[in-house]
Design an enzyme around this catalytic site. Sequence first.
Site, short mmCIF file in Angstrom:
data_model
loop_
_atom_site.label_atom_id
_atom_site.label_comp_id
_atom_site.label_asym_id
_atom_site.label_seq_id
_atom_site.Cartn_x
_atom_site.Cartn_y
_atom_site.Cartn_z
CG ASP A 1 0.20 9.33 0.22
OD1 ASP A 1 0.15 8.17 0.68
OD2 ASP A 1 -0.51 10.26 0.64
CG HIS B 1 -2.05 -1.00 1.08
ND1 HIS B 1 -3.30 -0.68 0.63
CD2 HIS B 1 -2.08 -2.34 1.30
CE1 HIS B 1 -4.06 -1.76 0.60
NE2 HIS B 1 -3.34 -2.78 1.00
P1 ADQ Z 1 -2.95 6.42 4.42
O1 ADQ Z 1 -1.54 6.86 4.56
O2 ADQ Z 1 -3.71 6.32 5.68
O3 ADQ Z 1 -3.08 5.04 3.63
P2 ADQ Z 1 -4.89 7.68 2.48
O4 ADQ Z 1 -4.84 6.89 1.23
O5 ADQ Z 1 -5.05 9.13 2.21
O6 ADQ Z 1 -3.62 7.53 3.41
O7 ADQ Z 1 -6.12 7.16 3.31
C1 ADQ Z 1 -6.52 7.81 4.46
C2 ADQ Z 1 -7.96 7.43 4.77
O8 ADQ Z 1 -8.23 7.87 6.09
C3 ADQ Z 1 -8.95 8.13 3.85
O9 ADQ Z 1 -10.00 7.27 3.54
C4 ADQ Z 1 -9.44 9.32 4.70
O10 ADQ Z 1 -10.77 9.70 4.47
C5 ADQ Z 1 -9.30 8.78 6.10
N1 ADQ Z 1 -9.01 9.90 7.00
C6 ADQ Z 1 -7.93 10.70 7.02
N2 ADQ Z 1 -8.08 11.66 7.97
C7 ADQ Z 1 -9.27 11.47 8.52
C8 ADQ Z 1 -10.01 12.13 9.55
N3 ADQ Z 1 -9.59 13.22 10.18
N4 ADQ Z 1 -11.22 11.62 9.87
C9 ADQ Z 1 -11.68 10.54 9.24
N5 ADQ Z 1 -11.05 9.89 8.27
C10 ADQ Z 1 -9.86 10.34 7.92
C11 ADQ Z 1 -2.14 4.11 3.06
C12 ADQ Z 1 -1.12 4.67 2.09
C13 ADQ Z 1 -1.81 5.42 0.97
C14 ADQ Z 1 -2.83 4.51 0.28
C15 ADQ Z 1 -3.73 3.81 1.29
C16 ADQ Z 1 -4.59 2.73 0.63
O11 ADQ Z 1 -0.18 5.52 2.76
O12 ADQ Z 1 -0.89 5.92 0.01
O13 ADQ Z 1 -3.64 5.27 -0.60
O14 ADQ Z 1 -2.97 3.18 2.31
O15 ADQ Z 1 -3.79 1.81 -0.05
#
Ligand code: ADQ
Length: 467
Positions: A366, A158
């Site tokens: 990312d 991921h």
């Molecule tokens: P993350 O690093 O956690 O994931 P991301 O893909 O942006 O990053 O996912 C974050 C998730 O958490 C999103 O669904 C978002 O809505 C939720 N989130 C963030 N802040 C929040 C808040 N304050 N309240 C509620 N929800 C919140 C890792 C990798 C990424 C990759 C994903 C999936 O680092 O690059 O896209 O896995 O593979």
Amino acid sequence: MSRLIVISNRVAAPKPDGEGGAQGGLAVALSAALREYRGLWFGWSGNRIDEFTGKIDFQRHDGVTSATIDLEEQDVEEYYNGYANRTLWPLFHYRIDLAEYVRSFGAGYERVNERFADTVTPLIDPDDLVWIHDYHLIPLGAQLRQRGLRNRMGFFLHIPWPPARLLTSLPAHEHLVLSLLAYDVIGFHTKEWLESFQNYVERELGGHCEPDGTIHVGERSVHAAAYPIGIDYKEFREAAESEAAQEAFERLRKSADGRGTIIGVDRLDYSKGLEERFLGYRRFLEDHEDWQGEVFLLQIAPPSRGEVHTYEKIRESLDELSGRINGEFAAVDWVPIRYVNQGYGREDLAGFYRASQIALVTPLRDGMNLVAKEYVAAQDPEDPGVLILSRFAGAALQLTDALLVNPYSKEEISDAIKQALDMPREERIRRWRSMNEVVKQEDVVWWRRNFVAALQGEATQDERAAG
Ligand code: ADQ
């Protein structure tokens, strides 16, 4: 039909009512896959115990079975807080300056992967498909093979795969990468991470990569490809149309009092480029004094991995920086940054996204970034906002109609904010339509179907088209 066994560090299967809060898109997607293929989701419960017992806690909710184990304090320190989050996470996000190479972390990582393998092996039937997730469990496939499993096994990463020149700084890097060859399928989010992996295989392991994705190292052949993850578009649109989303929208619009809203939503993590983002926004306020008092940045950033020192440090420095910028620019009736260390439900987030004219999604690196896709999905088609996206997020390869920026450059962030604020509605609609099409078509269902098809040994439509 074969069962699907999903294995990840933590299990996000559905919980009984009232527990666990809102579910993320990935949890929803994998739960849907598990319902379709029956099967189960295995991982760490999040609990710590004095001595590892290997006792499995089975739960069944909403058609999905989860199986979890507890870990010892030392396991959590060395495997999770240590090797996973202080060694691999920074290194794989190109932050070799933050990566800690400590032998006991590596030993703990191997030990926990063995413990996972010992406990899950008896749960796996010979024709089950096994799908292992993320950097916590790279060696698990090899461990399962050592226990005699001949099943089709896949691994999905991921996070980014780092360039070979960085990866070789990791002690025992070869051992780690060789263990990946135990899988039948290895998936990355983008071609860029895949190419870094292929480059490592050719340079360091003397392997050979075919254009169809087959990788040969010695006697071993595996299939490695890019499977960009998407969001659950349908579910997110529904969340965006819900009453709770509408209330969140109105709450934010009302409090904005006619000012433009720029939103950022991230886990509090140094890879997300939050300091650089605040500085870019500060630069914008300096460059365009006439916009002071007319916009504000709403940064939502719930703390994560609080037991790791670098995360405490980033939290302190962001508290300090947001305070400093607010002190410098605020007026009696305007605060430039609203900085909120809290998580929100999906409906609330969808409402906040829709109420914001701009999203600043500027990670330094990312794997994909789902926030960018959620922002697009939540927009009003008649009056969509503008996505400012880091060119170093995996999502930038798909969302080419975002305003792409170098997140390290304050000037580029400042210029992009200005361009977004001035952008005519027709251009916003044109860019949004093109991005929305991608987010809608290449959603999380598409992602997992492609991966599972590869795991079953079938070429996917996209691979056939590419080949
Ligand atoms: P993350 O690093 O956690 O994931 P991301 O893909 O942006 O990053 O996912 C974050 C998730 O958490 C999103 O669904 C978002 O809505 C939720 N989130 C963030 N802040 C929040 C808040 N304050 N309240 C509620 N929800 C919140 C890792 C990798 C990424 C990759 C994903 C999936 O680092 O690059 O896209 O896995 O593979």
